[in-house]
Design a protein around this motif. Structure first.
Motif: not given
Length: 117
Positions: A46, A49-56, A114, A117
């Motif tokens: 979790y 995944r949230s870090t990938k979305e916010e700060r890739p 993830q 994409r």
């Protein structure tokens, strides 16, 4: 995230079914290890995944950091398990490693989807 949790639950149920269905005795800390690995894997997934979305841009470094933290935490956990039950240490460690590898394969598969994409 729901699909990832479902896969973790499926693997957990498969492991429990394989052990109880085959008549093999569950290691003394087997259920604790399964719960610990489940919660740690789900929580880290979790977070990653949230870090990938916010700060890739920092995802790879963070993933490598979580690997190092997991190795230290899991090593400490296994040290406590071995200290608590020396006679069942081998069974506990083997069980832990089997579940760890299964959960890690699922985690990497879902994270790869993830990232790609």
């Amino acid at each position: 995230m729901i699909r990832f949790i479902a896969f973790l639950l499926l693997i957990s149920l498969f492991v429990l079914g394989a052990i109880y269905g085959s008549g093999i005795q569950m290691p003394s800390n087997g259920l604790k290890s399964l719960a610990f690995l489940f919660l740690a894997t789900a929580g880290l997934f979790y977070y990653l995944r949230s870090t990938k979305e916010e700060r890739p841009e920092i995802f790879v470094q963070l993933y490598l950091l979580t690997i190092a933290v997991k190795l230290l935490a899991y090593g400490a956990y296994l040290g406590l398990v071995i200290w608590e039950d020396r006679s069942g240490a081998m069974a506990n460690v083997v069980f832990f490693m089997i579940v760890y590898v299964a959960f890690t394969v699922i985690e990497i598969t879902f994270l790869w989807r993830q990232v790609s994409r």
